[in-house]
Design a protein around this motif. Sequence first.
Motif, PDB file in Angstrom:
ATOM      1  N   LEU A  62      -2.653   5.391   5.349  1.00  0.00           N
ATOM      2  CA  LEU A  62      -1.217   5.072   5.330  1.00  0.00           C
ATOM      3  C   LEU A  62      -0.527   5.443   6.641  1.00  0.00           C
ATOM      4  CD1 LEU A  62      -0.521   6.654   1.829  1.00  0.00           C
ATOM      5  CD2 LEU A  62      -1.101   4.260   2.341  1.00  0.00           C
ATOM      6  N   HIS A  89       3.674   0.818   4.913  1.00  0.00           N
ATOM      7  CA  HIS A  89       3.760   1.971   4.013  1.00  0.00           C
ATOM      8  C   HIS A  89       4.926   2.903   4.344  1.00  0.00           C
ATOM      9  CE1 HIS A  89      -0.007   0.721   2.264  1.00  0.00           C
ATOM     10  NE2 HIS A  89      -0.529   0.662   3.473  1.00  0.00           N
ATOM     11  N   ARG A  92       7.623   5.940   2.046  1.00  0.00           N
ATOM     12  CA  ARG A  92       6.862   6.600   0.982  1.00  0.00           C
ATOM     13  C   ARG A  92       6.676   8.092   1.237  1.00  0.00           C
ATOM     14  NH1 ARG A  92       1.536   3.110  -0.113  1.00  0.00           N
ATOM     15  NH2 ARG A  92       1.167   4.933  -1.425  1.00  0.00           N
TER      16      ARG A  92
END
Length: 162
Positions: A62, A89, A92
């Motif tokens: 990620l 990503h 998050r």
Amino acid sequence: MLIREATAADWPQIWPFLHTIVAAGDTFTWDRDITEADARAMWMKEAPGRTFVAVDEDGTVLGTAETHRNQMGGGSHVANAGFMVDPRHTGRGVARALCARVLEQARTDGYRSMQFNAVVETNHRAVALWQSLGFEVLTTVPEAFQHPDKGYVGLLVMYRRL
């Protein structure tokens, strides 16, 4: 998400988003046309530096972080770090988790503080994140970064005691 030290096997997942971020030219001071070999040599640190990855439950990378001495000799007690999150990503908590891990490891490795030498002042999300984690802006180097859309903007020097 799991934060762990990166291995050579992680590079094929890191390179595509690292390349995209660097080529955009709006947050990193690297040459926008850096080769994969040069990027790998700069990012995948050897001791005493370290490289980390944040991975999800299926092993997808990620984001990544690297840490190293800010200076040699009498300045080697100050750490430096860089962070990149795959744009797919963001939002998050990947950068926050990576920074927390890097700060923890820097303390364990005996560093007394961490300094970021070149945070692009228009990278508002990163600046806000670093400040929320205890970093302060020491100074702005005016017009030290040529942003592809905004022209010459400042680079922030940020610092935090460990």
